[in-house]
Write an enzyme that holds these catalytic residues in place. Structure first.
Site, PDB file in Angstrom:
ATOM      1  N   ASP A   1      15.003   3.951   3.803  1.00 22.91           N
ATOM      2  CA  ASP A   1      14.136   3.199   2.886  1.00 22.91           C
ATOM      3  C   ASP A   1      14.876   2.815   1.606  1.00 22.91           C
ATOM      4  O   ASP A   1      14.779   1.677   1.137  1.00 22.91           O
ATOM      5  CB  ASP A   1      12.908   4.047   2.497  1.00 22.91           C
ATOM      6  CG  ASP A   1      11.960   4.242   3.664  1.00 22.91           C
ATOM      7  OD1 ASP A   1      12.388   4.058   4.806  1.00 22.91           O
ATOM      8  OD2 ASP A   1      10.787   4.579   3.412  1.00 22.91           O
TER       9      ASP A   1
ATOM     10  N   GLY B   1       3.891   3.688   5.270  1.00 21.99           N
ATOM     11  CA  GLY B   1       5.028   3.390   6.138  1.00 21.99           C
ATOM     12  C   GLY B   1       5.807   2.147   5.740  1.00 21.99           C
ATOM     13  O   GLY B   1       6.648   1.671   6.496  1.00 21.99           O
TER      14      GLY B   1
ATOM     15  N   PRO C   1       0.853  -1.191   0.000  1.00 16.17           N
ATOM     16  CA  PRO C   1       0.000   0.000   0.000  1.00 16.17           C
ATOM     17  C   PRO C   1       0.889   1.241   0.000  1.00 16.17           C
ATOM     18  O   PRO C   1       1.981   1.206   0.571  1.00 16.17           O
ATOM     19  CB  PRO C   1      -0.765  -0.119   1.331  1.00 16.17           C
ATOM     20  CG  PRO C   1       0.029  -1.044   2.181  1.00 16.17           C
ATOM     21  CD  PRO C   1       0.816  -1.932   1.264  1.00 16.17           C
TER      22      PRO C   1
ATOM     23  N   GLY D   1       7.567   1.928   2.784  1.00 14.53           N
ATOM     24  CA  GLY D   1       8.643   2.265   1.845  1.00 14.53           C
ATOM     25  C   GLY D   1       8.283   2.054   0.387  1.00 14.53           C
ATOM     26  O   GLY D   1       9.157   1.758  -0.434  1.00 14.53           O
ATOM     27  N   SER D   2       7.007   2.238   0.039  1.00 14.51           N
ATOM     28  CA  SER D   2       6.621   1.982  -1.356  1.00 14.51           C
ATOM     29  C   SER D   2       7.267   2.975  -2.320  1.00 14.51           C
ATOM     30  O   SER D   2       7.675   2.591  -3.423  1.00 14.51           O
ATOM     31  CB  SER D   2       5.099   1.983  -1.517  1.00 14.51           C
ATOM     32  OG  SER D   2       4.595   3.264  -1.283  1.00 14.51           O
ATOM     33  N   SER D   3       7.400   4.254  -1.913  1.00 11.40           N
ATOM     34  CA  SER D   3       8.003   5.217  -2.861  1.00 11.40           C
ATOM     35  C   SER D   3       9.470   4.895  -3.115  1.00 11.40           C
ATOM     36  O   SER D   3       9.959   5.034  -4.247  1.00 11.40           O
ATOM     37  CB  SER D   3       7.832   6.667  -2.403  1.00 11.40           C
ATOM     38  OG  SER D   3       7.612   6.788  -1.060  1.00 11.40           O
TER      39      SER D   3
ATOM     40  N   ALA E   1      10.759   1.868  -2.980  1.00  9.71           N
ATOM     41  CA  ALA E   1      10.794   0.655  -3.804  1.00  9.71           C
ATOM     42  C   ALA E   1      10.490   0.991  -5.269  1.00  9.71           C
ATOM     43  O   ALA E   1      11.122   0.444  -6.175  1.00  9.71           O
ATOM     44  CB  ALA E   1       9.804  -0.373  -3.254  1.00  9.71           C
TER      45      ALA E   1
HETATM   46  O1  PMV Z   1       6.623   6.334   6.092  1.00  6.44           O
HETATM   47  P1  PMV Z   1       7.937   6.026   5.459  1.00  6.44           P
HETATM   48  O2  PMV Z   1       8.054   4.618   4.990  1.00  6.44           O
HETATM   49  O3  PMV Z   1       8.259   7.001   4.360  1.00  6.44           O
HETATM   50  O4  PMV Z   1       9.061   6.209   6.582  1.00  6.44           O
HETATM   51  C1  PMV Z   1       9.352   7.481   7.121  1.00  6.44           C
HETATM   52  C2  PMV Z   1      10.375   7.358   8.190  1.00  6.44           C
HETATM   53  C3  PMV Z   1      10.837   8.680   8.803  1.00  6.44           C
HETATM   54  O5  PMV Z   1      11.850   8.350   9.750  1.00  6.44           O
HETATM   55  C4  PMV Z   1       9.708   9.375   9.529  1.00  6.44           C
HETATM   56  C5  PMV Z   1      11.423   9.626   7.752  1.00  6.44           C
HETATM   57  C6  PMV Z   1      12.711   9.139   7.128  1.00  6.44           C
HETATM   58  O6  PMV Z   1      13.049   9.689   6.065  1.00  6.44           O
HETATM   59  O7  PMV Z   1      13.402   8.269   7.681  1.00  6.44           O
END
Ligand code: PMV
Length: 308
Positions: free
Chosen positions: A138, A91, A87, A93-95, A97
């Site tokens: 990510d 949270g 999804p 890391g899809s972007s 990936a």
């Molecule tokens: O929600 P995600 O998968 O983009 O993770 C963000 C994680 C943060 O620590 C809030 C920001 C980052 O760039 O590490």
């Protein structure tokens, strides 16, 4: 046709504090995003079954990858099709990936032979351009796979685990949440800095427990991390409901993953209580799915243009 894919990730410990240089541990998961290229007269992207010009506002990660790759190679025309098991804005890391898989597929197309380090760095640059502020977590994990310690960007002992992910279904913007935390930090620097330091400690203790494979203690540390994330305002009622449902049905520990504000939570589970945790998350209003951590990073799935 060329197809490359890259994994999503979970934050076991240290999201948000990692933006301030503190320790974090993230692991690749066996849910992937793939980028498929087919020859085309111009550059287009498949959206809802139709090929359209790549729009930097609507497809910033793909556009960023094309822009960066154009600097080092003359790309022929191609049509790109992105398929995701993750999804987005949740949270996982899809972007990253999407970015990593797109760069790798263009690398194969142009035969530029980028190293994994170069792919990770280019992806991080693109993500920073799009989001304003982004840790390399990510993009690094999506490129290299495995369990990774940040800011060192080194692999630690592989964290071999079954994880139940619960999606709240609410899209959350990482950019907005990172800036909300920054604002809180500006208002209460001493208090928020102490919380960031505590998160750093939790990540470092977590690494020791991963080495010992002590899942009970890893779960307890995940719960501590969640309390700290809640204190900086990135948890939500929906996330807390799913987290408590998982804990009450026997998970070792549960926390949000990534930026929070919606998106997903993760629960560390025993083989025996997975179904119980899945059912509890569903009953609490979440959309659960089970995944495994994986050592596999970006890979070429199909290549009949430049076969190796
Ligand atoms: O929600 P995600 O998968 O983009 O993770 C963000 C994680 C943060 O620590 C809030 C920001 C980052 O760039 O590490």
């Amino acid at each position: 046709m060329i197809t490359c894919s890259a994994p999503g990730k979970i934050f076991l410990f240290g999201e948000h504090s990692v933006v301030y240089g503190k320790a974090a541990i993230a692991c690749a998961i066996d849910k992937r995003v793939s980028a498929t290229l087919v020859p085309c007269s111009s550059v287009k992207i498949k959206i809802a079954g139709q090929y359209k010009p790549v729009n930097p506002k609507k497809n910033p990660y793909v556009a960023g990858a094309i822009y960066e790759m154009n600097k080092i190679a003359e790309l022929p025309g191609f049509c790109i099709d992105i398929n995701s098991e993750l999804p987005s804005g949740a949270g996982l890391g899809s972007s990253s990936a999407v970015t990593v898989a797109t760069i790798k597929s263009l690398d194969v197309l142009a035969d530029t032979k980028l190293s994994l380090k170069e792919i990770a760095e280019m992806s991080h640059k693109i993500e920073t351009n799009v989001q304003g502020k982004a840790s390399p977590t990510d993009t690094f994990v999506s490129t290299f796979g495995g369990s990774v310690k940040i800011p060192e960007k080194v692999h630690i002992d592989f964290f071999d685990a079954k994880i139940v992910i619960g999606n709240t279904g609410k899209f959350a913007s990482t950019t907005n949440l990172v800036s909300d935390v920054y604002e809180l930090m500006s208002k209460h620097p001493d208090s928020v800095n102490c919380i960031m330091d505590a998160m750093d400690r939790v990540s470092r203790d977590g690494e020791i427990e991963i080495q010992k494979k002590d899942y009970k203690k890893i779960g307890e540390l995940m719960n501590i991390n969640q309390g700290l994330l809640n204190s900086i305002g990135v948890s939500t009622v929906q996330l807390e409901n799913l987290i408590w449902a998982a804990r009450n049905s026997g998970a070792y520990g549960a926390k949000l993953t990534g930026a929070g504000g919606g998106g997903c939570m993760i629960a560390l589970c025993d083989e025996n209580n997975i179904q119980k945790v899945v059912n509890a998350i569903k009953k609490a209003g979440g959309d659960p799915f089970v995944c495994n951590t994986t050592k596999e990073g970006v890979r070429v799935d199909k290549n009949n243009v430049n076969p190796e």
